[in-house]
Design a protein around this motif. Structure first.
Motif, PDB file in Angstrom:
ATOM      1  N   GLU A   1      -6.011  17.400   6.270  1.00  0.00           N
ATOM      2  CA  GLU A   1      -5.523  17.752   4.768  1.00  0.00           C
ATOM      3  C   GLU A   1      -4.091  18.130   4.961  1.00  0.00           C
ATOM      4  O   GLU A   1      -3.400  18.583   3.882  1.00  0.00           O
ATOM      5  N   GLY A   2      -3.517  18.067   6.083  1.00  0.00           N
ATOM      6  CA  GLY A   2      -2.169  18.849   6.253  1.00  0.00           C
ATOM      7  C   GLY A   2      -1.165  17.811   6.214  1.00  0.00           C
ATOM      8  O   GLY A   2      -1.410  16.694   4.983  1.00  0.00           O
ATOM      9  N   TYR A   3       0.084  17.735   6.378  1.00  0.00           N
ATOM     10  CA  TYR A   3       1.247  17.011   6.031  1.00  0.00           C
ATOM     11  C   TYR A   3       1.562  16.150   7.246  1.00  0.00           C
ATOM     12  O   TYR A   3       2.758  15.917   7.481  1.00  0.00           O
ATOM     13  N   ASN A   4       0.814  15.905   8.260  1.00  0.00           N
ATOM     14  CA  ASN A   4       1.162  15.202   9.519  1.00  0.00           C
ATOM     15  C   ASN A   4       1.522  13.761   8.576  1.00  0.00           C
ATOM     16  O   ASN A   4       2.154  12.879   9.380  1.00  0.00           O
ATOM     17  N   LEU A   5       0.608  13.329   7.695  1.00  0.00           N
ATOM     18  CA  LEU A   5       0.768  11.916   7.266  1.00  0.00           C
ATOM     19  C   LEU A   5       1.408  12.262   6.011  1.00  0.00           C
ATOM     20  O   LEU A   5       1.121  12.568   5.011  1.00  0.00           O
ATOM     21  N   VAL A   6       2.561  11.454   5.810  1.00  0.00           N
ATOM     22  CA  VAL A   6       3.250  11.285   4.504  1.00  0.00           C
ATOM     23  C   VAL A   6       3.012   9.997   3.980  1.00  0.00           C
ATOM     24  O   VAL A   6       3.654   9.049   4.419  1.00  0.00           O
ATOM     25  N   LEU A   7       2.143   9.968   2.877  1.00  0.00           N
ATOM     26  CA  LEU A   7       1.811   8.641   2.433  1.00  0.00           C
ATOM     27  C   LEU A   7       2.894   8.003   1.341  1.00  0.00           C
ATOM     28  O   LEU A   7       3.652   8.842   0.765  1.00  0.00           O
ATOM     29  N   GLN A   8       2.699   6.798   0.987  1.00  0.00           N
ATOM     30  CA  GLN A   8       3.556   6.065  -0.110  1.00  0.00           C
ATOM     31  C   GLN A   8       3.527   7.078  -1.251  1.00  0.00           C
ATOM     32  O   GLN A   8       2.388   7.353  -1.867  1.00  0.00           O
ATOM     33  N   GLY A   9       4.508   7.332  -1.901  1.00  0.00           N
ATOM     34  CA  GLY A   9       4.582   8.067  -3.142  1.00  0.00           C
ATOM     35  C   GLY A   9       4.748   9.607  -2.818  1.00  0.00           C
ATOM     36  O   GLY A   9       5.180  10.258  -3.637  1.00  0.00           O
ATOM     37  N   ASP A  10       4.443  10.026  -1.469  1.00  0.00           N
ATOM     38  CA  ASP A  10       4.523  11.468  -1.485  1.00  0.00           C
ATOM     39  C   ASP A  10       6.068  12.183  -1.580  1.00  0.00           C
ATOM     40  O   ASP A  10       6.297  13.281  -2.002  1.00  0.00           O
ATOM     41  N   ILE A  11       6.683  11.460  -1.053  1.00  0.00           N
ATOM     42  CA  ILE A  11       8.257  11.634  -0.980  1.00  0.00           C
ATOM     43  C   ILE A  11       8.780  12.131  -2.369  1.00  0.00           C
ATOM     44  O   ILE A  11       9.212  12.904  -2.790  1.00  0.00           O
ATOM     45  N   THR A  12       8.496  10.966  -3.365  1.00  0.00           N
ATOM     46  CA  THR A  12       8.669  10.801  -4.800  1.00  0.00           C
ATOM     47  C   THR A  12       8.193  12.249  -5.401  1.00  0.00           C
ATOM     48  O   THR A  12       8.909  13.055  -6.185  1.00  0.00           O
ATOM     49  N   LYS A  13       6.846  12.349  -4.801  1.00  0.00           N
ATOM     50  CA  LYS A  13       6.260  13.534  -5.472  1.00  0.00           C
ATOM     51  C   LYS A  13       6.621  14.886  -5.063  1.00  0.00           C
ATOM     52  O   LYS A  13       6.874  15.924  -5.987  1.00  0.00           O
ATOM     53  N   PHE A  14       7.377  14.759  -3.811  1.00  0.00           N
ATOM     54  CA  PHE A  14       7.848  16.083  -3.241  1.00  0.00           C
ATOM     55  C   PHE A  14       9.402  16.489  -4.111  1.00  0.00           C
ATOM     56  O   PHE A  14       9.544  17.661  -4.130  1.00  0.00           O
ATOM     57  N   ILE A  15       9.845  15.258  -4.226  1.00  0.00           N
ATOM     58  CA  ILE A  15      11.154  15.646  -5.020  1.00  0.00           C
ATOM     59  C   ILE A  15      11.074  15.918  -6.302  1.00  0.00           C
ATOM     60  O   ILE A  15      11.675  17.045  -6.811  1.00  0.00           O
TER      61      ILE A  15
END
Ligand code: ATP
Ligand code: MG
Length: 278
Positions: free
Chosen positions: A138-152
């Motif tokens: 459930e952590g953020y060891n894995l940053v999946l496709q679309g996660d960066i856009t979501k983060f921004i």
């Protein structure tokens, strides 16, 4: 820090029923491929094997949807299985082996089974080992496709929450919250014990008073018995004296009666002599 050496998939999503091996190298590994070729499915497979429970996070409706659905040429898989090989030479995982191999299999009924270095184990044991190396599905060891856009795109508050979680602050906060709750519970327990002590003390005071009363009663009773005995002894003595006195008086009367009798005898004797001599 352990790193992934290899990933094996069998019957997982687009990867068919045959075993597919994806080698990873220490450092940076790039996977390239055409749209829809299954790149993101590899990320999903990693999430899956680490014990992920959210089907949505793995872009599926149900966990069982992760099982290869089959194609015109190939039948569907009976189960989906992913095996991840970690290099554990630095003992980042608390497992006494240079390699840590985690395997998860899911069946069409949604049931999952886990293995650690070839031995059947539970999900919670897997999570314990992973958390020792700060890895969580459930952590953020894995940053999946679309996660960066979501983060921004997310609000500063939401972003702050994620940063807190990554840095371990949220874990600390959760621990602090739990400790505070435990403290509150302990304080409540203490208050309850205090009340109990107060109640017991009240009871004890009452009992002590009753004990003192009982002792005083016993003392008075003993004194009364002694007084009764003294009184009786006095009475006996008085009666003995009375008896003695009346006995003496009887003797005196007897003596006096004898004297009177003797005198009478003398008088009668005198009269008789007088009469005889006339
Ligand atoms: P993009 O470059 O667009 O991000 P990608 O390489 O990341 O694409 P994935 O999203 O990993 O591609 O793979 C999508 C493919 O996986 C789709 O063709 C989809 O039909 C297939 N797929 C997903 N689940 C299953 C399943 N259970 N059985 C068979 N195929 C599946
Ligand atoms: Mg993709």
């Amino acid at each position: 820090m352990p790193y992934i050496e290899k990933l094996e998939m069998k019957g997982f999503k687009s990867y068919g029923s045959r075993k597919v091996v994806v080698p990873f190298s220490k450092g940076f590994t790039a996977i390239v491929g055409a749209n829809g070729s299954g790149k993101s499915n590899i990320g999903d497979a990693i999430l899956f094997v680490l014990g992920g429970l959210s089907a949505k996070a793995m872009r599926a409706t149900r966990i069982s949807d992760l099982i290869f659905a089959g194609t015109k040429k190939e039948p569907p898989a009976k189960y989906a299985e992913v095996t991840i090989y970690f290099n554990n030479e630095d003992r980042g995982f608390p497992v006494d082996a240079d390699e840590v191999v985690i395997k998860r299999r899911v069946y069409p009924d949604g049931r999952s089974t886990y293995w650690l270095n070839g031995k059947r184990t539970s999900r919670s044991d897997i999570l314990d080992i992973l958390s020792a190396a700060m890895i969580s599905p459930e952590g953020y060891n894995l940053v999946l496709q679309g996660d960066i856009t979501k983060f921004i795109k997310m609000s500063p508050v939401e972003r702050r929450m994620i940063i807190d979680e990554i840095s371990g602050i949220s874990e600390y906060d959760a621990k602090k919250k739990k400790a505070m709750e435990e403290l509150k519970q302990a304080e409540e327990n203490l208050a309850r014990v205090d009340l109990l002590i107060h109640e017991v003390k009240k009871q004890l005071d009452k009992l002590e008073k009753e004990r003192n009363d009982a002792l005083r009663y016993l003392d008075l009773k003993e004194k009364l018995e002694k007084a009764k005995v003294t009184l009786l002894v006095g009475e006996i003595k008085r009666l003995e004296k009375l008896i003695k006195e009346s006995e003496e008086r009887d003797k005196q009367i007897e003596r006096e009666a004898k004297e009177v009798e003797n005198k009478l005898k003398e008088i009668v004797k005198g009269i008789i002599e007088k009469v005889l001599h006339q």
